[in-house]
Design a protein around this motif. Structure first.
Motif, PDB file in Angstrom:
ATOM      1  N   ALA A  39       0.852  -1.184   0.000  1.00  9.76           N
ATOM      2  CA  ALA A  39       0.000   0.000   0.000  1.00  9.76           C
ATOM      3  C   ALA A  39       0.891   1.238   0.000  1.00  9.76           C
ATOM      4  CB  ALA A  39      -0.905  -0.020   1.228  1.00  9.76           C
ATOM      5  N   PRO A  40       0.356   2.372  -0.453  1.00  9.11           N
ATOM      6  CA  PRO A  40       1.152   3.599  -0.489  1.00  9.11           C
ATOM      7  C   PRO A  40       1.745   3.937   0.867  1.00  9.11           C
ATOM      8  CG  PRO A  40      -0.885   3.902  -1.684  1.00  9.11           C
ATOM      9  CD  PRO A  40      -0.986   2.569  -1.013  1.00  9.11           C
ATOM     10  N   GLY A  41       3.036   4.163   0.895  1.00  8.95           N
ATOM     11  CA  GLY A  41       3.703   4.550   2.125  1.00  8.95           C
ATOM     12  C   GLY A  41       3.948   3.424   3.104  1.00  8.95           C
ATOM     13  N   LYS A  42       3.662   2.197   2.691  1.00 11.15           N
ATOM     14  CA  LYS A  42       3.832   1.055   3.593  1.00 11.15           C
ATOM     15  C   LYS A  42       4.814   0.041   3.012  1.00 11.15           C
ATOM     16  CE  LYS A  42      -0.634   1.324   5.933  1.00 11.15           C
ATOM     17  NZ  LYS A  42      -1.813   0.550   6.413  1.00 11.15           N
ATOM     18  N   GLU A  43       5.284  -0.839   3.894  1.00  9.33           N
ATOM     19  CA  GLU A  43       6.161  -1.906   3.469  1.00  9.33           C
ATOM     20  C   GLU A  43       5.371  -2.963   2.685  1.00  9.33           C
ATOM     21  OE1 GLU A  43       9.620  -0.396   4.747  1.00  9.33           O
ATOM     22  OE2 GLU A  43       9.549  -2.495   4.130  1.00  9.33           O
ATOM     23  N   ALA A  91      -3.980  -1.814  -2.612  1.00  9.70           N
ATOM     24  CA  ALA A  91      -2.526  -1.951  -2.715  1.00  9.70           C
ATOM     25  C   ALA A  91      -2.165  -2.413  -4.111  1.00  9.70           C
ATOM     26  CB  ALA A  91      -2.006  -2.952  -1.692  1.00  9.70           C
ATOM     27  N   VAL A  92      -0.877  -2.370  -4.394  1.00  4.79           N
ATOM     28  CA  VAL A  92      -0.348  -3.073  -5.564  1.00  4.79           C
ATOM     29  C   VAL A  92      -0.014  -4.487  -5.115  1.00  4.79           C
ATOM     30  CG1 VAL A  92       1.469  -3.170  -7.292  1.00  4.79           C
ATOM     31  CG2 VAL A  92       0.560  -0.956  -6.582  1.00  4.79           C
TER      32      VAL A  92
END
Length: 123
Positions: A39-43, A91-92
């Motif tokens: 997800a954006p800004g996450k591991e 998320a990607v």
């Protein structure tokens, strides 16, 4: 091994999607195939994994009971069936291959990665 992930898209909360991970170059035989997401800004985090030969499956607690990983030997493809999607599933999603018959949740243990497919869940 080259991996092609597909099937992402925009879906409303509570909806479903099926992601696919197709391999070229060789079969998945003897390998572990995992799905991860970022997800954006996450591991990047572990979602699910399956051993190709035995079909044993493993899930992160956050998706257990909602997501199902499966394989199609004839198509050399692994699927991630996602039900009851939540906005936090946005998320990607990446598929990855580990050249060992032992699954792990550690992304550093995986040897090949696909390009990722975006899943967006709207509330």
């Amino acid at each position: 091994v080259q991996l092609q992930a597909s099937g992402g898209g925009l879906v409303q909360a509570g909806g479903s999607l099926r992601l696919s991970c197709a391999a070229s170059g060789r079969t998945f035989s003897g390998y572990t195939i995992g799905w991860f997401r970022q997800a954006p800004g996450k591991e990047r985090e572990f979602v699910a994994a399956i051993t190709w030969s035995g079909g044993s499956t493993y899930y992160a607690d956050s998706v257990k009971g909602r997501f199902t990983i499966s394989r199609d030997n004839a198509k050399n493809t692994v699927y991630l069936h996602m039900n009851s999607l939540k906005p936090e599933d946005t998320a990607v999603y990446y598929c990855a291959v580990r050249r060992v018959f032992i699954p792990t949740m550690d992304k550093s243990d995986y040897d090949y990665w696909g390009q990722g497919t975006l899943v967006t869940v709207s509330s």
